[in-house]
Design an enzyme around this catalytic site. Structure first.
Site, short mmCIF file in Angstrom:
data_model
loop_
_atom_site.label_atom_id
_atom_site.label_comp_id
_atom_site.label_asym_id
_atom_site.label_seq_id
_atom_site.Cartn_x
_atom_site.Cartn_y
_atom_site.Cartn_z
N ARG A 1 41.10 53.70 40.04
CA ARG A 1 41.95 52.59 39.62
C ARG A 1 41.42 52.02 38.32
O ARG A 1 40.25 51.66 38.21
CB ARG A 1 41.96 51.50 40.70
CG ARG A 1 43.08 50.49 40.54
CD ARG A 1 42.67 49.12 41.05
NE ARG A 1 41.90 48.41 40.03
CZ ARG A 1 41.34 47.21 40.24
NH1 ARG A 1 41.45 46.61 41.41
NH2 ARG A 1 40.67 46.62 39.27
N HIS B 1 45.77 42.85 33.76
CA HIS B 1 44.60 42.17 34.30
C HIS B 1 43.99 41.27 33.22
O HIS B 1 43.10 41.67 32.48
CB HIS B 1 43.55 43.18 34.78
CG HIS B 1 42.34 42.52 35.37
ND1 HIS B 1 41.08 43.08 35.28
CD2 HIS B 1 42.19 41.36 36.05
CE1 HIS B 1 40.20 42.28 35.88
NE2 HIS B 1 40.86 41.23 36.35
N GLU C 1 45.57 39.73 41.14
CA GLU C 1 45.10 38.43 41.62
C GLU C 1 45.86 37.21 41.07
O GLU C 1 45.25 36.20 40.71
CB GLU C 1 43.61 38.26 41.31
CG GLU C 1 42.73 39.32 41.90
CD GLU C 1 41.26 39.10 41.61
OE1 GLU C 1 40.43 39.57 42.40
OE2 GLU C 1 40.93 38.45 40.58
N ASN D 1 41.90 42.35 46.99
CA ASN D 1 40.52 42.30 46.51
C ASN D 1 39.76 41.38 47.44
O ASN D 1 39.98 40.17 47.44
CB ASN D 1 40.46 41.76 45.08
CG ASN D 1 41.05 42.73 44.07
OD1 ASN D 1 41.46 43.84 44.42
ND2 ASN D 1 41.11 42.32 42.82
N TYR E 1 36.05 40.19 49.27
CA TYR E 1 34.60 40.23 49.14
C TYR E 1 33.88 39.44 50.23
O TYR E 1 32.80 39.84 50.65
CB TYR E 1 34.18 39.68 47.77
CG TYR E 1 34.55 40.56 46.62
CD1 TYR E 1 33.69 41.55 46.16
CD2 TYR E 1 35.79 40.45 45.99
CE1 TYR E 1 34.04 42.39 45.10
CE2 TYR E 1 36.15 41.28 44.95
CZ TYR E 1 35.28 42.25 44.51
OH TYR E 1 35.63 43.08 43.48
N GLU F 1 39.67 46.29 45.90
CA GLU F 1 38.31 45.94 45.46
C GLU F 1 37.54 45.43 46.66
O GLU F 1 38.02 44.56 47.40
CB GLU F 1 38.31 44.85 44.38
CG GLU F 1 38.78 45.30 43.02
CD GLU F 1 38.66 44.20 41.99
OE1 GLU F 1 37.86 43.24 42.21
OE2 GLU F 1 39.35 44.29 40.95
#
Length: 513
Positions: A102, A146, A192, A335, A337, A407
């Site tokens: 990606r 992005h 995002e 994404n 985390y 991500e």
């Protein structure tokens, strides 16, 4: 001798890690559904460098990186020098065994004026990169935007704050689909937008760094309106995305047979206490984090809690716009985390500025009638179960939509090659991905952030997320695989068996890259 030792040490260390394991949750790559893609990624500004080369114009990120607002010591002018080293990097991608890669396309490299003429050198670069990936049998997952809006559009009409962005973004997307879509079958329009609304237009912490006092983080805010602009960005990004999706479906999808989606920043939000107030605060926080994007796609409008909190600051969808956004996705990218806690905060407006970054009331300045959700760091930097919770929440509230984890990763404070903690992190989150699939989640892929060390927006060249180490102090930007790259390769290429037990993970290791 030194190089031979460097190659040997990761294998030795991983063998030691696998030497004591009790039976718990054990799996291999073959346990994932057919067609599931494992990969990794980069992003244009953080990877390419060559910021003024071959016709590229400045983006808002270029401007930000050279401003006093940039919290990092250095700019991203060279970054990983991927513009010149992409062939070497595609070989590394192939050697590791990634099924998908990606990357994002730089709008200001491909169309320097934001609209109109295509830059032939920029077009050639992305064609060459895509062709190299296709030649090696690697799926191409392309991101159209992005954080690198051409500065000329920001100067001309305020960029994402103006409805004019919808037509310009659609035209830019058309160029991408037309020029690359014969080889790119997996498109993500915008990365995002749910958190960029806050970071870029509320807190002023990322490009273009707009905010109003007292809400900015770290620096004085001189340009922006934190109470209004996040909602404008969110609304226009949804319309721009949906317009591009409609274009793709009407003009390209039948022939190119690809899919198109959007990406969300994901956290799992735990309720701090079992009080009714904190439970409601968590629901409001989820409505902003997930519902600000997913609710319009499923129901054609924003969640009621957002409309109540924001009032007239939140733009309304016309009947045409509601029809445009409804169903405007083939998949959702996440994404993800970490996790966090939420608590009700009836007086968030009086929070010290340094605490405002943790305030979901600050997220889009939504405070009304004492109803504000405050996010509190959970201390669970590694919380793989949070990913399972997030996937279950999305499925239960919005249906069993196709999801790609685009991500997931862990940074470190040194560029050490022996990134044992990252290996442990990845094992746990990949295990949780499989558990979520077995629980019914429609997850189609998983991508490690990042393929290599990049110029990170928070940390610059001192936040090391890469499977591959990049020596940013050497003009050659030499690459070296880390322990995590060897481990990932073994998992992908040799079907290594991984075991996770009570938060601990072990593996059997025997691969080379």
């Amino acid at each position: 001798m030194g190089r031979r030792l460097l190659i040997f040490l990761p294998r030795l260390l991983l063998l030691l890690l696998s030497s004591h394991a009790a039976t718990a949750f054990r799996f291999t790559v073959d346990d994932f559904p057919d067609g599931f893609t494992f990969g990794s990624g980069t992003a244009a500004f953080q990877y390419e460098g060559a910021i003024a080369e071959d016709g590229k114009s400045p983006s808002i990120w270029n401007t930000w990186a050279h401003s006093a607002r940039n919290p990092n010591e250095r700019s991203g002018d060279i970054a990983c020098d991927g513009y010149h080293k992409y062939k070497e990097d595609v070989k590394l991608i192939k050697d590791i065994g990634l099924k998908a890669y990606r990357f994002s396309i730089s709008w200001s490299r491909l169309i320097p004026n934001g609209r109109g003429a295509i830059n032939p050198k920029g077009l050639q670069f992305y064609n060459d990169l895509i062709n190299e990936l296709v030649k090696e049998g690697i799926q191409v997952h392309a991101v159209i935007y992005h954080l690198d809006l051409p500065q000329i559009l920001e100067d001309e009409y305020g960029g994402w704050l103006s409805p004019r962005i919808v037509d310009d973004f659609t035209a830019y997307s058309d160029v991408c689909f037309r020029e690359f879509g014969d080889r790119v079958a997996h498109w993500t329009t915008i990365l995002e937008p749910n958190i960029i609304a806050q970071g870029s237009y509320d807190m002023g912490a990322v490009p273009p760094g707009r905010c109003s006092n007292p809400f900015g983080v770290g620096r004085n805010c001189t340009v922006g309106n934190s109470s209004v602009e996040p909602y404008l960005f969110l609304h226009h990004s949804l319309l721009a995305h949906s317009s591009a999706v409609r274009l793709y479906r009407e003009k390209y999808q039948a022939v190119q047979k690809g899919v198109v989606g959007i990406n969300l920043y994901s956290l799992w939000i735990y309720t701090l206490t079992d009080s009714a107030e904190d439970i409601q605060a968590t629901e409001r926080a989820n409505d902003y984090l997930f519902g600000s994007i997913l609710h319009p796609f499923l129901f054609g409008d924003y969640p009621e809690s957002m409309k109540k909190a924001a009032g007239t600051r939140l733009p309304s969808f016309t009947s045409y716009e509601s029809e445009l956004v409804t169903g405007a996705f083939d998949f959702i990218g996440l994404n993800h985390y970490s996790s966090i806690y939420a608590s009700n905060n009836p007086d968030a407006s009086k929070m010290p500025v340094r605490d405002q970054a943790a305030d979901v009331g600050a997220l889009f300045r939504a405070t009304r009638d004492g109803e504000t959700s405050t996010l509190i760091p959970s201390g669970r930097v590694v919380d793989p179960q949070g990913l399972e919770h997030a996937l279950r929440y999305i499925r239960e509230k919005y249906g069993n939509i196709s999801i790609y984890i685009q991500e997931n990763g862990r940074g470190q404070l040194s560029d050490d090659l022996m990134d044992v903690e990252r290996v442990d992190f990845l094992k746990k989150y990949i295990a949780s991905t499989l558990k979520a699939i077995r629980d019914g989640a429609n997850v189609k892929g998983y991508s490690v952030w990042a393929l290599m060390d990049l110029y990170e927006i928070f940390g610059g060249y001192k936040a090391y997320f890469g499977l591959i180490r990049v020596d940013f102090w050497d003009k050659r930007r030499q690459r070296q695989p880390r322990l995590s790259a060897y481990w990932y390769s073994d998992f992908l290429k040799k079907n290594a068996s991984i075991q996770v037990e009570s938060g601990a993970a072990t593996t059997t290791y025997h691969a080379q890259i």
